[in-house]
Scaffold this active site. Structure first.
Site, PDB file in Angstrom:
ATOM      1  CG  ASP A   1      32.199  14.243 -11.573  1.00 41.75           C
ATOM      2  OD1 ASP A   1      31.483  14.305 -12.585  1.00 41.75           O
ATOM      3  OD2 ASP A   1      33.181  13.490 -11.456  1.00 41.75           O
TER       4      ASP A   1
ATOM      5  N   GLY B   1      34.789  12.832 -16.550  1.00 36.13           N
ATOM      6  CA  GLY B   1      34.645  12.214 -17.873  1.00 36.13           C
ATOM      7  C   GLY B   1      35.972  12.192 -18.616  1.00 36.13           C
ATOM      8  CD  GLN B   2      36.383   8.897 -23.323  1.00 33.53           C
ATOM      9  OE1 GLN B   2      37.337   8.241 -23.719  1.00 33.53           O
ATOM     10  NE2 GLN B   2      35.327   9.134 -24.074  1.00 33.53           N
TER      11      GLN B   2
ATOM     12  CG  ASP C   1      22.669  16.114 -10.577  1.00 32.98           C
ATOM     13  OD1 ASP C   1      22.675  15.786 -11.791  1.00 32.98           O
ATOM     14  OD2 ASP C   1      21.928  15.586  -9.735  1.00 32.98           O
TER      15      ASP C   1
ATOM     16  CE1 TYR D   1      25.737  12.452 -26.817  1.00 37.60           C
ATOM     17  CE2 TYR D   1      26.281  11.964 -29.104  1.00 37.60           C
ATOM     18  CZ  TYR D   1      26.642  12.470 -27.867  1.00 37.60           C
ATOM     19  OH  TYR D   1      27.899  12.998 -27.695  1.00 37.60           O
TER      20      TYR D   1
HETATM   21  P1  NDP Z   1      32.104  10.994 -20.899  1.00 36.67           P
HETATM   22  O1  NDP Z   1      30.886  10.145 -20.944  1.00 36.67           O
HETATM   23  O2  NDP Z   1      33.437  10.381 -20.626  1.00 36.67           O
HETATM   24  O3  NDP Z   1      31.909  12.184 -19.852  1.00 36.67           O
HETATM   25  C1  NDP Z   1      30.663  12.754 -19.582  1.00 36.67           C
HETATM   26  C2  NDP Z   1      30.644  13.079 -18.112  1.00 36.67           C
HETATM   27  O4  NDP Z   1      29.351  13.594 -17.758  1.00 36.67           O
HETATM   28  C3  NDP Z   1      30.889  11.820 -17.251  1.00 36.67           C
HETATM   29  O5  NDP Z   1      31.829  12.142 -16.246  1.00 36.67           O
HETATM   30  C4  NDP Z   1      29.513  11.567 -16.655  1.00 36.67           C
HETATM   31  O6  NDP Z   1      29.570  10.958 -15.382  1.00 36.67           O
HETATM   32  C5  NDP Z   1      29.013  12.985 -16.530  1.00 36.67           C
HETATM   33  N1  NDP Z   1      27.590  12.990 -16.199  1.00 36.67           N
HETATM   34  C6  NDP Z   1      26.643  12.064 -16.462  1.00 36.67           C
HETATM   35  N2  NDP Z   1      25.479  12.426 -15.906  1.00 36.67           N
HETATM   36  C7  NDP Z   1      25.713  13.611 -15.276  1.00 36.67           C
HETATM   37  C8  NDP Z   1      24.915  14.477 -14.497  1.00 36.67           C
HETATM   38  N3  NDP Z   1      23.639  14.221 -14.221  1.00 36.67           N
HETATM   39  N4  NDP Z   1      25.482  15.604 -14.008  1.00 36.67           N
HETATM   40  C9  NDP Z   1      26.786  15.890 -14.219  1.00 36.67           C
HETATM   41  N5  NDP Z   1      27.593  15.106 -14.939  1.00 36.67           N
HETATM   42  C10 NDP Z   1      27.062  13.968 -15.458  1.00 36.67           C
HETATM   43  O7  NDP Z   1      32.116  11.803 -22.261  1.00 36.67           O
HETATM   44  P2  NDP Z   1      33.326  12.518 -23.035  1.00 36.67           P
HETATM   45  O8  NDP Z   1      34.304  13.094 -22.085  1.00 36.67           O
HETATM   46  O9  NDP Z   1      33.781  11.602 -24.086  1.00 36.67           O
HETATM   47  O10 NDP Z   1      32.479  13.694 -23.739  1.00 36.67           O
HETATM   48  C11 NDP Z   1      32.731  15.073 -23.507  1.00 36.67           C
HETATM   49  C12 NDP Z   1      31.910  15.870 -24.504  1.00 36.67           C
HETATM   50  O11 NDP Z   1      32.248  15.499 -25.829  1.00 36.67           O
HETATM   51  C13 NDP Z   1      30.390  15.664 -24.371  1.00 36.67           C
HETATM   52  O12 NDP Z   1      29.754  16.907 -24.587  1.00 36.67           O
HETATM   53  C14 NDP Z   1      30.062  14.723 -25.513  1.00 36.67           C
HETATM   54  O13 NDP Z   1      28.722  14.884 -25.954  1.00 36.67           O
HETATM   55  C15 NDP Z   1      31.066  15.171 -26.555  1.00 36.67           C
HETATM   56  N6  NDP Z   1      31.384  14.124 -27.528  1.00 36.67           N
HETATM   57  C16 NDP Z   1      31.827  12.883 -27.114  1.00 36.67           C
HETATM   58  C17 NDP Z   1      32.089  11.900 -28.048  1.00 36.67           C
HETATM   59  C18 NDP Z   1      32.555  10.530 -27.648  1.00 36.67           C
HETATM   60  O14 NDP Z   1      32.834   9.716 -28.534  1.00 36.67           O
HETATM   61  N7  NDP Z   1      32.668  10.228 -26.350  1.00 36.67           N
HETATM   62  C19 NDP Z   1      31.933  12.156 -29.496  1.00 36.67           C
HETATM   63  C20 NDP Z   1      31.480  13.487 -29.804  1.00 36.67           C
HETATM   64  C21 NDP Z   1      31.231  14.419 -28.849  1.00 36.67           C
HETATM   65  P3  NDP Z   1      29.462   9.339 -15.309  1.00 36.67           P
HETATM   66  O15 NDP Z   1      30.585   8.800 -16.126  1.00 36.67           O
HETATM   67  O16 NDP Z   1      29.587   9.065 -13.850  1.00 36.67           O
HETATM   68  O17 NDP Z   1      28.112   9.001 -15.870  1.00 36.67           O
END
Ligand code: NDP
Length: 261
Positions: A30, A10-11, A39, A128
């Site tokens: 991941d 993720g980001q 997972d 969410y």
């Molecule tokens: P991302 O969506 O970029 O990253 C989330 C990651 O979780 C992705 O790599 C996603 O994979 C993965 N994921 C999805 N489903 C599963 C699963 N079943 N098992 C394991 N991993 C899974 O989010 P951010 O990096 O932006 O967010 C990081 C944190 O910050 C999170 O807790 C989010 O709630 C929080 N946050 C984010 C904000 C935003 O604007 N993005 C704002 C406020 C808080 P895939 O991409 O393949 O689905």
């Protein structure tokens, strides 16, 4: 120090792979990792992973972050955002390990005009926001040593986010229509990852500073994203960890240079 990182793709997870690497041995997983389960739809598998690897610190960057989609799949959102982090917290408590976790301004209802402080009462508007708040509560109740960073409007040159969507649409269209009545601070995934690494080091010396902190870039602006008031007050984080949070424009300028290079 052994660190177990979930959500490495993720980001924030991507940037954490960089920032945590100087603190110790990082095992980064991941959802489709094969050797160990990463997972979040399989909380029992996550517990097995923690028991097998016995980390000193668990960092959870995985989440169900698709705000609109979560409305139509609340059970999956709850499993990923609440149940699974709750299980990680229980396992951390059993081991005496730290759990680092991220949450969101969406736990608030977005009313008012002053930046939200950590002691304000959550009142989430969406699935969410509700499931992320449940996750926070399960972690707090677990007895695990923990750090929860609530942030907002996360962007990175890598991955999908509002800034990149706008860049793409600007290339494709003559005119862009964007909601502009919401206030907050875009926060770089790189900044969050760096603050996380600093905070982990600090907590090794000062475990009494564990808990919940608001962590966003300084300043404020109003691109499109609900709720109306997404401002988070970061005084607690800056004072406790001795950090200075840069103005959000610095990070956005850097990200644009990187994305447009
Ligand atoms: P991302 O969506 O970029 O990253 C989330 C990651 O979780 C992705 O790599 C996603 O994979 C993965 N994921 C999805 N489903 C599963 C699963 N079943 N098992 C394991 N991993 C899974 O989010 P951010 O990096 O932006 O967010 C990081 C944190 O910050 C999170 O807790 C989010 O709630 C929080 N946050 C984010 C904000 C935003 O604007 N993005 C704002 C406020 C808080 P895939 O991409 O393949 O689905």
């Amino acid at each position: 120090m052994n660190i177990l990182l979930f959500g490495k793709g993720g980001q924030v997870g991507w940037e954490l792979q960089r920032s945590l690497s100087v603190l110790g041995q990082v095992t980064a997983l991941d959802f489709d990792s094969t050797e160990h389960c990463g997972d979040f739809s399989n909380p029992a598998g996550l517990a097995d992973t923690v028991r097998a690897l016995r980390p000193d610190i668990i960092v959870n960057a995985a989440a169900h972050t698709a705000v609109d989609k979560a409305e139509s799949e609340p059970d999956l959102a709850r499993t990923l955002n609440a149940t699974a982090p709750g299980v990680l917290a229980q396992e951390a408590a059993r081991l005496g390990a730290w759990l680092v976790h991220y949450s969101t301004d969406y736990v608030f209802d977005g009313s008012g005009t002053r930046p939200w402080v950590e002691t304000d009462a959550p009142a989430p508007l969406s699935v969410y926001g509700r499931t992320k708040w449940e996750g926070e509560q399960l972690i707090a109740q677990s007895g695990a040593k923990h750090l929860i960073l609530r942030t907002s409007w996360v962007y990175a040159a890598r991955g999908g986010n509002f800034a990149k969507t706008m860049l793409r649409l600007a290339q494709e269209r003559e005119r862009l229509t964007v909601i502009d009545d919401q206030w907050g601070a875009p926060t770089g995934a790189d900044l969050l990852a760096d603050v996380t690494a600093h905070a982990i080091r600090h907590l090794q010396q000062c475990p009494q500073d564990a808990g919940l902190y608001h962590c966003v870039a300084a300043g404020e602006t109003n691109p499109a994203r609900r709720p109306h008031n997404s401002r988070l007050n970061t005084q607690k984080l800056q004072a406790t960890f001795g950090l200075t949070l840069p103005h959000w424009q610095q990070g956005v300028a850097r990200m644009l240079q990187e994305a447009l290079a």
